[in-house]
Design a protein around this motif. Structure first.
Motif, mmCIF file in Angstrom:
data_model
loop_
_atom_site.group_PDB
_atom_site.id
_atom_site.type_symbol
_atom_site.label_atom_id
_atom_site.label_comp_id
_atom_site.label_asym_id
_atom_site.label_seq_id
_atom_site.Cartn_x
_atom_site.Cartn_y
_atom_site.Cartn_z
ATOM 1 N N ALA A 55 18.656 -3.662 -74.973
ATOM 2 C CA ALA A 55 18.960 -4.171 -76.308
ATOM 3 C C ALA A 55 17.748 -3.988 -77.208
ATOM 4 O O ALA A 55 16.605 -4.104 -76.767
ATOM 5 C CB ALA A 55 19.351 -5.644 -76.258
ATOM 6 N N ALA A 75 20.100 -8.756 -82.271
ATOM 7 C CA ALA A 75 20.152 -7.845 -81.133
ATOM 8 C C ALA A 75 21.300 -6.855 -81.298
ATOM 9 O O ALA A 75 22.361 -7.176 -81.852
ATOM 10 C CB ALA A 75 20.327 -8.629 -79.837
ATOM 11 N N ARG A 116 17.644 -7.069 -71.212
ATOM 12 C CA ARG A 116 18.093 -8.449 -71.297
ATOM 13 C C ARG A 116 19.304 -8.656 -70.397
ATOM 14 O O ARG A 116 20.179 -7.769 -70.322
ATOM 15 C CB ARG A 116 18.446 -8.814 -72.745
ATOM 16 C CG ARG A 116 17.256 -8.736 -73.682
ATOM 17 C CD ARG A 116 17.602 -9.238 -75.068
ATOM 18 N NE ARG A 116 18.023 -10.628 -75.060
ATOM 19 C CZ ARG A 116 18.420 -11.289 -76.157
ATOM 20 N NH1 ARG A 116 18.414 -10.659 -77.332
ATOM 21 N NH2 ARG A 116 18.789 -12.547 -76.085
ATOM 22 N N VAL A 131 23.155 -11.777 -73.815
ATOM 23 C CA VAL A 131 23.423 -11.127 -75.101
ATOM 24 C C VAL A 131 24.905 -11.077 -75.435
ATOM 25 O O VAL A 131 25.262 -10.806 -76.591
ATOM 26 C CB VAL A 131 22.846 -9.694 -75.128
ATOM 27 C CG1 VAL A 131 21.343 -9.713 -74.924
ATOM 28 C CG2 VAL A 131 23.520 -8.801 -74.094
ATOM 29 N N LEU A 163 25.717 -9.733 -80.244
ATOM 30 C CA LEU A 163 25.279 -8.411 -80.691
ATOM 31 C C LEU A 163 25.801 -8.055 -82.075
ATOM 32 O O LEU A 163 26.862 -8.525 -82.504
ATOM 33 C CB LEU A 163 25.732 -7.349 -79.683
ATOM 34 C CG LEU A 163 25.144 -7.471 -78.272
ATOM 35 C CD1 LEU A 163 25.773 -6.444 -77.353
ATOM 36 C CD2 LEU A 163 23.624 -7.309 -78.303
#
Length: 236
Positions: free
Chosen positions: A28, A40, A118, A123, A127
């Motif tokens: 990421a 991210a 990550r 995440v 995103l």
């Protein structure tokens, strides 16, 4: 007759997965520019004139993370083209899935202020753009490919133990895998793995036999996750 003028740009995005410390990780970046500044995202960017899609994917990976994409297993994942996926205008993205073991720590560059591995769980849902959707498709592709192909070896070093290979399945699938049944299925599948002749010392017990990837590309029979609908499998 009036017609709306459609200005379309083509982009590439990469979902790059690896296993680090027993956890499934995704590469990421942190976006340095609007839109979604400081959020991210998956690495990617716009296609340049005279550039094919794979070249663009390699270049964007190199520019944003300093990683060499030409060393990765890279396959086209799908096309994502929802009209509102990018607030800058009409952008269609060709997404790629990449898998590799022990990739180095990335270095941010280009329009990324940070780049790092990550855990997927950290995440998911956070995103930019439609990258959560791309990541979800990438995860299901990777999980399915482990059932029907020898792709799991792409997560392993050149030499690996049966435990290393089983860990890949457990981490990617997110469920436990019985050691004895797994070893039996792997060793009974022609061309999946080959003994390297070496052994690796372990903390307890006898040294573990080392294997390397074999020549087979597909698994017959497949190694299935719990809950896979067997009625949907192709007839042998």
């Amino acid at each position: 007759m009036n017609r709306d003028h459609l200005y379309l740009r083509l982009a590439v995005d990469l979902a790059i997965l690896t296993v680090r410390d027993g956890v499934l990780n995704v590469l990421a970046i942190e976006r340095a520019k609007p839109p979604f500044q400081d959020q991210a995202a998956l690495p990617g960017g716009f296609l340049r004139e005279g550039e094919d899609l794979v070249q663009a994917a390699w270049r964007e990976l190199r520019e944003e993370t300093a990683l060499d994409g030409e060393t990765l297993h890279l396959e086209q994942l799908g096309i994502f083209g929802a009209p509102d996926r990018d607030p800058r205008g009409r952008v269609v993205s060709v997404a790629y899935l990449a898998l590799a073991p022990n990739l180095p720590v990335p270095t941010a560059g280009s329009d990324a202020s940070a780049a790092q591995w990550r855990p997927v769980a950290d995440v998911t849902g956070c995103l930019a753009f439609d990258h959560d959707e791309i990541l979800a498709v990438a995860l299901e592709r990777a999980r399915s490919r482990l059932e029907f192909t020898t792709l799991a070896t792409a997560f392993c070093d050149k030499e690996f133990t049966m435990g290393d290979l089983r860990e890949v399945y457990q981490v990617v699938w997110g469920e436990p895998v019985d050691p004895r049944n797994f070893s039996r299925k792997v060793l009974n599948t022609e061309g999946f793995v080959e003994p390297s002749g070496g052994r690796r010392a372990q903390d307890t017990g006898r040294p573990a036999a080392l294997y390397r990837r074999g020549p087979a590309a597909r698994l017959n029979p497949p190694i299935l996750r719990h809950g896979t609908d067997r009625s949907s499998l192709p007839t042998p």
